[in-house]
Scaffold this active site. Structure first.
Site, PDB file in Angstrom:
ATOM      1  N   SER A 109       4.857   6.335  -4.618  1.00 36.77           N
ATOM      2  CA  SER A 109       5.881   7.393  -4.470  1.00 36.77           C
ATOM      3  C   SER A 109       6.623   7.015  -3.108  1.00 36.77           C
ATOM      4  CB  SER A 109       5.303   8.820  -4.224  1.00 36.77           C
ATOM      5  OG  SER A 109       4.512   8.747  -3.237  1.00 36.77           O
ATOM      6  N   GLY A 110       7.777   8.048  -2.957  1.00 33.98           N
ATOM      7  CA  GLY A 110       8.281   7.756  -1.792  1.00 33.98           C
ATOM      8  C   GLY A 110       9.050   6.616  -1.214  1.00 33.98           C
ATOM      9  N   SER A 131       7.112   4.699  12.719  1.00 38.39           N
ATOM     10  CA  SER A 131       7.904   6.023  12.672  1.00 38.39           C
ATOM     11  C   SER A 131       8.749   6.069  14.154  1.00 38.39           C
ATOM     12  CB  SER A 131       6.880   7.165  12.580  1.00 38.39           C
ATOM     13  OG  SER A 131       7.691   8.318  12.637  1.00 38.39           O
ATOM     14  N   ALA A 173       2.094   2.524  -2.683  1.00 42.17           N
ATOM     15  CA  ALA A 173       3.254   2.321  -3.579  1.00 42.17           C
ATOM     16  C   ALA A 173       4.054   3.016  -4.620  1.00 42.17           C
ATOM     17  CB  ALA A 173       3.235   0.930  -3.903  1.00 42.17           C
ATOM     18  N   THR A 231       0.991  -1.277  -0.002  1.00 42.57           N
ATOM     19  CA  THR A 231      -0.005  -0.023  -0.209  1.00 42.57           C
ATOM     20  C   THR A 231       0.783   1.193  -0.103  1.00 42.57           C
ATOM     21  OG1 THR A 231      -0.188   0.242   2.580  1.00 42.57           O
ATOM     22  CG2 THR A 231      -1.636  -1.162   1.330  1.00 42.57           C
ATOM     23  N   TYR A 242      -0.664  11.825  14.411  1.00 40.36           N
ATOM     24  CA  TYR A 242       0.399  11.149  13.549  1.00 40.36           C
ATOM     25  C   TYR A 242       0.933  10.089  14.382  1.00 40.36           C
ATOM     26  CZ  TYR A 242       4.071   9.623  10.344  1.00 40.36           C
ATOM     27  OH  TYR A 242       5.195   8.948   9.536  1.00 40.36           O
TER      28      TYR A 242
END
Length: 348
Positions: A12-13, A172, A10, A8, A194
């Site tokens: 970019s980045g 993160s 997928a 998921t 976040y």
């Protein structure tokens, strides 16, 4: 037998960098599925991947993890296409309306916590959340709940006797326990949705291992480090691009003192790629696998213990199951209402 891998976020980045690395290392055959919200960007990503890997099998799947109906449709599509999934990368995520605390930044810049501040954004970053059409907090729905529902829906292709499958989450370093509350799992009352969603990701991964390991499904968590992607650029939306470029030498200098400054999507995808090469059952469910880059630019992966407890993860899992039950019931009621033309006195 070709491995089937779905990613998921997928297009970019870090997600796109991971797909490029998977195809570049594809020696035994790989069936790759790019699962993203924006169809045009996903088609562009597929074209770019096929340009460098013309023999690759790259499928597309439209899914918006913030939308319950979109997730359910996508899951039905996956089950029609594939009889199994070997690896599901739960990578899509958003950080909407980031607000940067300049005062806290400069205060931290001249303190002993400067490296930690750069590495985790702790104390300098907040967000303003929104509410989805399903009535859920947008960050919670996109980063966590939509993925949770996707896993639940894909049980038939993820869990098979006699073989193992793998879930890999992109978490993160911004996943702080202080931002998460069990009595407010959607983070309706705070300003760090976040951070809350990423800490919830860590808890959920542990709960999924507790629930699914006996069925051959294993879950792991990764941290990409500090990567210069659209997510990072969005932190300071009015910051000119050339200033970001001017800051790169500073970031490279900081990397001498901290290995978490991966900077590029390729480097940030290191742990995601590394986990694909491991036996899922050999991994530590309490570890967050970090993408790290040395001052000389060498990439490697290292596990770091997560600040999570099994009992809390179990309680969180129960709350997610209850929320799943509630949203499914509400969706069913809406469909019935629509089928019958709506309630009296309302336009259908």
């Amino acid at each position: 037998m070709k491995k089937v891998v779905l990613v998921t976020g997928a297009n970019s980045g870090i997600g796109l960098a991971l797909c490029e690395r998977l195809l570049s290392d594809d020696t035994e055959g790989l069936q790759l599925c790019l699962a993203c919200r924006n169809v045009q960007r996903t088609e562009d990503a597929r074209s770019a991947l096929l340009a460098s890997h013309p023999e690759a099998q790259v499928d597309l799947l439209q899914v918006d993890t913030s939308s319950i109906s979109s997730v359910l449709r996508a899951a039905r599509d996956v089950k029609l296409r594939y009889d199994r999934l070997d690896c599901l990368y739960l990578n899509a995520g958003i950080m909407p309306n980031p607000e940067f605390d300049i005062k806290a930044f400069f205060k931290g810049l001249f303190s002993s916590k400067v490296i930690t501040m750069f590495a985790t954004a702790e104390g300098i970053l907040t967000q303003r959340d929104a509410v989805t059409a399903d009535g859920l907090q947008e960050v919670f729905a996109t980063n966590l709940f939509g993925h949770f529902l996707l896993v639940r829906e894909l049980e038939p292709v993820l869990c098979h006797p006699g073989r193992t499958s793998q879930l890999v989450w992109t978490s993160s370093s911004n996943a702080h326990r202080s931002a998460f509350k069990l009595d407010d799992i959607q983070h309706k009352k705070g300003n760090q949705p976040y951070s809350s969603s990423k800490y919830a990701t860590d808890l959920l991964s542990l709960a999924l291992n507790n629930h699914y390991n006996k069925q051959g499904l294993y879950s792991s968590v990764t941290c990409p480090g500090f990567v210069m992607t659209k997510l990072a650029y969005g932190i300071l939306p009015s910051f000119p691009a050339f200033l970001w470029t001017m800051l790169l030498p500073l970031f490279w200098l900081i990397r001498i003192f901290t290995n978490t400054f991966t900077l590029s999507p390729y480097n940030g995808s290191e742990a995601l790629f590394w986990l694909f090469k491991q036996k899922p059952e050999s991994l530590d469910p309490y570890a967050k696998y970090q993408s790290l880059t040395s001052g000389l630019g060498n990439n490697y992966t290292q596990p770091r213990k997560m600040d999570i407890k099994l009992e809390v993860s179990k309680l969180f899992y129960k709350k997610l199951l209850q929320l799943e039950s509630d949203v499914r019931k509400e969706l069913t009621d809406k469909e019935k209402q629509s089928h019958h033309g709506g309630p009296a006195g309302c336009e259908s």
